[in-house]
Structure formats: C-alpha cells, structure tokens
Design an enzyme around this catalytic site. Sequence first.
Site, short mmCIF file in Angstrom:
data_model
loop_
_atom_site.label_atom_id
_atom_site.label_comp_id
_atom_site.label_asym_id
_atom_site.label_seq_id
_atom_site.Cartn_x
_atom_site.Cartn_y
_atom_site.Cartn_z
N THR A 13 -9.66 -2.75 -3.54
CA THR A 13 -10.40 -1.49 -3.33
C THR A 13 -9.58 -0.27 -3.75
N GLN A 15 -6.89 2.06 -6.33
CA GLN A 15 -7.01 2.53 -7.72
C GLN A 15 -6.79 1.40 -8.73
N ASP A 59 -6.17 -10.37 5.24
CA ASP A 59 -5.27 -9.23 5.45
C ASP A 59 -3.86 -9.71 5.15
N LEU A 81 -1.49 -6.37 -5.29
CA LEU A 81 -1.52 -4.90 -5.37
C LEU A 81 -1.68 -4.28 -3.98
N SER A 85 0.67 2.35 0.46
CA SER A 85 1.26 2.82 -0.79
C SER A 85 1.59 4.31 -0.79
N THR A 128 7.85 -0.85 -7.83
CA THR A 128 7.66 0.60 -8.04
C THR A 128 8.94 1.35 -8.40
N GLU A 130 9.69 3.99 -7.10
CA GLU A 130 10.22 4.56 -5.85
C GLU A 130 11.47 3.80 -5.39
N TYR A 156 8.62 3.31 2.56
CA TYR A 156 7.83 2.64 1.51
C TYR A 156 8.76 2.03 0.45
N LYS A 160 9.27 -1.88 -0.46
CA LYS A 160 9.00 -2.39 -1.81
C LYS A 160 10.22 -3.09 -2.40
N HIS A 186 1.19 6.20 -11.86
CA HIS A 186 0.03 6.17 -12.76
C HIS A 186 -1.19 6.64 -11.98
N ARG A 191 -7.78 7.66 -8.56
CA ARG A 191 -6.63 7.91 -7.69
C ARG A 191 -7.12 8.44 -6.35
P1 NAP Z 1 -3.89 2.24 -3.38
O1 NAP Z 1 -4.99 2.92 -4.14
O2 NAP Z 1 -3.27 2.93 -2.22
O3 NAP Z 1 -4.50 0.84 -2.83
C1 NAP Z 1 -3.84 0.10 -1.85
C2 NAP Z 1 -4.67 -1.13 -1.52
O4 NAP Z 1 -3.97 -1.91 -0.54
C3 NAP Z 1 -6.05 -0.82 -0.95
O5 NAP Z 1 -7.00 -1.67 -1.56
C4 NAP Z 1 -5.91 -1.19 0.53
O6 NAP Z 1 -7.10 -1.65 1.12
C5 NAP Z 1 -4.92 -2.36 0.42
N1 NAP Z 1 -4.28 -2.67 1.69
C6 NAP Z 1 -3.69 -1.82 2.57
N2 NAP Z 1 -3.29 -2.49 3.65
C7 NAP Z 1 -3.63 -3.79 3.48
C8 NAP Z 1 -3.49 -4.96 4.26
N3 NAP Z 1 -2.93 -4.95 5.48
N4 NAP Z 1 -3.96 -6.14 3.76
C9 NAP Z 1 -4.57 -6.17 2.54
N5 NAP Z 1 -4.73 -5.09 1.76
C10 NAP Z 1 -4.26 -3.91 2.22
O7 NAP Z 1 -2.73 1.77 -4.36
P2 NAP Z 1 -2.68 1.75 -5.96
O8 NAP Z 1 -2.32 3.10 -6.45
O9 NAP Z 1 -3.89 1.07 -6.47
O10 NAP Z 1 -1.40 0.84 -6.20
C11 NAP Z 1 -1.50 -0.58 -6.29
C12 NAP Z 1 -0.15 -1.20 -5.95
O11 NAP Z 1 0.83 -0.75 -6.89
C13 NAP Z 1 0.40 -0.84 -4.58
O12 NAP Z 1 1.11 -1.94 -4.11
C14 NAP Z 1 1.35 0.32 -4.87
O13 NAP Z 1 2.34 0.39 -3.87
C15 NAP Z 1 1.90 -0.11 -6.21
N6 NAP Z 1 2.34 0.99 -7.10
C16 NAP Z 1 1.49 2.01 -7.38
C17 NAP Z 1 1.89 2.99 -8.27
C18 NAP Z 1 0.98 4.14 -8.61
O14 NAP Z 1 1.47 5.12 -9.17
N7 NAP Z 1 -0.33 4.05 -8.35
C19 NAP Z 1 3.16 2.93 -8.87
C20 NAP Z 1 3.99 1.84 -8.59
C21 NAP Z 1 3.56 0.85 -7.71
P3 NAP Z 1 -8.11 -0.71 1.99
O15 NAP Z 1 -9.13 -0.20 1.02
O16 NAP Z 1 -8.69 -1.66 2.98
O17 NAP Z 1 -7.29 0.37 2.61
O1 G4F Z 2 1.49 11.79 -5.46
P1 G4F Z 2 2.59 11.39 -4.57
O2 G4F Z 2 2.26 11.15 -3.14
O3 G4F Z 2 3.27 10.13 -5.24
P2 G4F Z 2 4.72 9.45 -5.04
O4 G4F Z 2 5.33 9.84 -3.76
O5 G4F Z 2 5.50 9.69 -6.28
O6 G4F Z 2 4.31 7.91 -4.91
C1 G4F Z 2 3.36 7.33 -5.81
O7 G4F Z 2 4.05 6.83 -6.93
C2 G4F Z 2 4.96 5.75 -6.65
C3 G4F Z 2 5.62 5.34 -7.97
O8 G4F Z 2 6.74 6.15 -8.20
C4 G4F Z 2 4.18 4.61 -6.04
F1 G4F Z 2 4.99 3.55 -5.82
C5 G4F Z 2 3.53 5.08 -4.74
O9 G4F Z 2 2.75 4.00 -4.19
C6 G4F Z 2 2.61 6.24 -5.04
O10 G4F Z 2 1.53 5.79 -5.82
O11 G4F Z 2 3.74 12.50 -4.61
C7 G4F Z 2 4.33 12.90 -5.83
C8 G4F Z 2 5.23 14.10 -5.58
C9 G4F Z 2 6.23 13.90 -4.44
O12 G4F Z 2 7.44 14.48 -4.83
C10 G4F Z 2 5.65 14.68 -3.27
O13 G4F Z 2 6.60 15.15 -2.35
O14 G4F Z 2 4.41 15.20 -5.17
C11 G4F Z 2 5.00 15.83 -4.03
N1 G4F Z 2 3.96 16.55 -3.31
C12 G4F Z 2 3.91 17.90 -3.15
N2 G4F Z 2 2.85 18.24 -2.44
C13 G4F Z 2 2.90 16.01 -2.68
C14 G4F Z 2 2.20 17.08 -2.13
N3 G4F Z 2 2.49 14.72 -2.55
C15 G4F Z 2 1.34 14.50 -1.86
N4 G4F Z 2 0.89 13.23 -1.76
N5 G4F Z 2 0.63 15.53 -1.29
C16 G4F Z 2 1.02 16.84 -1.38
O15 G4F Z 2 0.37 17.75 -0.86
#
Ligand code: NAP
Ligand code: G4F
Length: 330
Positions: A13, A15, A59, A81, A85, A128, A130, A156, A160, A186, A191
């Site tokens: 569900t 992104q 879960d 995934l 997150s 990630t 992170e 987090y 990870k 990404h 998102r």
């Molecule tokens: P996201 O939009 O936050 O989606 C997270 C998913 O995890 C949701 O479908 C959520 O389900 C599910 N989830 C949460 N708790 C769970 C549980 N207890 N059991 C099963 N599923 C659970 O994340 P995303 O951006 O698509 O990222 C996908 C993966 O890549 C994540 O592991 C994230 O940490 C990693 N990642 C993301 C980025 C990025 O920039 N997007 C970068 C590096 C790594 P619900 O709908 O039920 O809440």
């Molecule tokens: O959008 P963010 O919350 O992403 P962040 O923390 O980089 O994490 C995302 O990318 C990771 C990969 O590097 C993933 F692993 C992780 O699951 C997630 O998808 O924040 C980006 C930046 C941070 O520096 C944060 O402090 O934006 C800054 N920020 C400033 N104002 C904010 C805000 N972040 C959020 N979420 N909300 C704010 O109002």
Amino acid sequence: MSGEKTALITGITGQDGQHLSELLDTKGYEVFGLIRGQRNARREAFEAEFPFVHLVEADLTDPTSLLAAVRASEADEVYNLGAISHVGYSFRNPQLTADVTAKGVLNLLEAIRSSGRADQVRFYQASTSEMFGGLDYNRPGNGYTEDSLFHPRSPYGVAKLYAHWIARNYRESYGMFVATGILFNHEGERRGLEFVTRKITDGVARIHHGMQSHIVLGDLWPKRDWGYAGDYVRGMWQMLQHDEPDDFVLATGETHSIEEFLTLAFSQIGIEDWTPYVRQDPQFMRPAEVDILLGDPTKAEKVLGWKREVDFPGLVQRMVEHDLKVVAGP
Ligand code: NAP
Ligand code: G4F
C-alpha cells in the site's frame, strides 16, 4: 496461475509497493501483496486501483501470518518493502520501529526458510541511504557507494542497518538469493503527505488554489539525493533478475537542499520568493539530522544497466502538476 512468475510484496500500500505492483503486472507477474489490519479505507482504495493484486492478510510482526502468506503465494520473488519508514516518527516510536523495520525482516526470512522454499525464492530487502548518516568523518565525497561506512542517525536508520545485515547474513549463511538495494530518497505522485517533498508540492497546490496560506516545515538546509520512485522500482526488479544476489546503490548522483526544492516548486505557480509562504516549527526538526545524502549509482549502472530517467527539475514539476490537479478536484 496465469503469470510467468509470482511475486509477494510487503508494504504494497506504500509508495514503492504501488509502483512495483504496476511494473510487475505489465511484466506478466501474478502479484500478491501483504495487507495488515482490518478492512479500512486505504485497503478499499488500493483494491479499486489495483484489482489484479491478490491481497494476503499478514503483519511483519506476526511470524505465523508471514508463513501463511509465503505458502499462499508460492512466490518466486519476495520484495520486502514494508516498514515504519518515516524518520521523524521513528524517534517517537523507536520500539515499534525496531519490531517492524528491523525484526520484521528476520521474521520474513525465517518464514521463507520454514516454508521450505528458501532455494526457490529471490528476496529483495529495501535498504536505505539513511544508514550512512552524512557526518563530518564520513561525508559522501563524490557519493556513497555499497562499501561506504555506515553511521545511522535515527532509530529508523539503526533498524534498517540491522535489516541490511541480517539479510546479507542469510545470503552468506544459507546461500539464499538475497539482494539489498541501498536506495536514496525517491519521490513522486504517490509519496505520502508526511514526507517533505510531497508536503511541499501539496502545500504549493493549496496555496495556488487559495486553500492554504503557508507551509510549516522543519530544517530547510539538509540536502538529499532525490529521484523518481518509478525509476527506482525498476532497479529493484533488475536486482532480482541478475545472476548473482548482490548489494546495489540506486541514486541520481546529485544532491539538493530543501530550499532548492522549494524554489523549483513555487516557481511552478509563478512565485519567485517563497519566504513569505514558508514557516518553520521545531516539531518538524529531528533530535539528530542527516545533513547531506549523495549516492554513486555506478555499480547498478554498469552491472544491471540501470539508469534513472527523471531528473530533479522533472521530478518537482511532475509532483506539482499532479497536486495542482488533485487539489482542484474533478
Ligand atoms: P511507505 O510509503 O511508508 O510504505 C510503507 C509500507 O509498509 C506501507 O504499505 C505500510 O502499510 C507497510 N507497513 C508498515 N507497518 C507494517 C507492518 N507491521 N507489517 C506489514 N507492513 C507494514 O514507504 P515507501 O516510500 O514505499 O518505501 C518502501 C520501502 O523502502 C520501505 O521499507 C522504506 O523504508 C524503504 N526506503 C524508502 C525510500 C524512499 O525514499 N521512499 C528510500 C530508501 C528506502 P500500511 O498501509 O498498512 O501502513
Ligand atoms: O522527506 P523526509 O521525511 O525524508 P528522509 O528523512 O530523508 O527519509 C526518507 O528517505 C530515506 C532515504 O534516505 C528513506 F529511507 C526513508 O524511509 C524516507 O523515505 O525528510 C527529508 C528532509 C529531512 O532532512 C527532514 O528533517 O527534510 C527535512 N524536513 C524539513 N521539514 C522535513 C520537514 N521532513 C518532513 N518529513 N517534514 C517536514 O516538515
């Protein structure tokens, strides 16, 4: 089963789960997705948009449900995934983050072993950027690679890192096909609104339509290597088609501050000086920040032939254009 291959996606569900489901469907896969909890609005919306996905209730914190999901899907490929997150949320709920984001991976790997399918399954772990931390002693230089030092800065990131290493450990210990993708940020139209890019593009659209006066953010100076989610799920799939399981960075090789993102997003609605429209609030600042992330995707480009297509201005433009339409309504 009509598809050539079967995939099981946790976090369907989210992104990336949505983008990946779409991609695998176009490739003829039978797609199974893990859904947690009772029937809710999110599930109904998902079922309406992705009717081809078989949803399995499970879960990541519940080993029995994971074993049943692995058995039900008989998956050739498992994409893990699912995670807590959101970095900011992980500071407020560190134990839940450890249970889901760290131990959940172990639960899933054990479920695969218990199912007797460890030799048949190819497993992708969503690692990630992170995990790197962006500190003075390990600044990215020309970009973090698969071999750079890790120094996670949040519950987090720490969770990870455990997940990354337990996944690698199962590859080394049991010979399982386990690939890890160290993905830099990404983004895109799917998102979550709690992440900074989408919060900005949604806010810009609302300001344009007179529905909001300003956007409230945390720190604006951190820099991220921002790409488009559609490009990155293609890389995940490519990692599982490679002949050897390995670790790969996916990134753009560019880094930009939140201020730069704001400038491009507001310019889409004709505003050159965004400062009157942005306020800052400490509630959105983190106890420890990652100052800068920059990745070097050379290995993925050379070994997998992966290439991102959407650049930074293109990413901001497509997100703002999408949110302008969504906010305007039908
Ligand atoms: P996201 O939009 O936050 O989606 C997270 C998913 O995890 C949701 O479908 C959520 O389900 C599910 N989830 C949460 N708790 C769970 C549980 N207890 N059991 C099963 N599923 C659970 O994340 P995303 O951006 O698509 O990222 C996908 C993966 O890549 C994540 O592991 C994230 O940490 C990693 N990642 C993301 C980025 C990025 O920039 N997007 C970068 C590096 C790594 P619900 O709908 O039920 O809440
Ligand atoms: O959008 P963010 O919350 O992403 P962040 O923390 O980089 O994490 C995302 O990318 C990771 C990969 O590097 C993933 F692993 C992780 O699951 C997630 O998808 O924040 C980006 C930046 C941070 O520096 C944060 O402090 O934006 C800054 N920020 C400033 N104002 C904010 C805000 N972040 C959020 N979420 N909300 C704010 O109002």
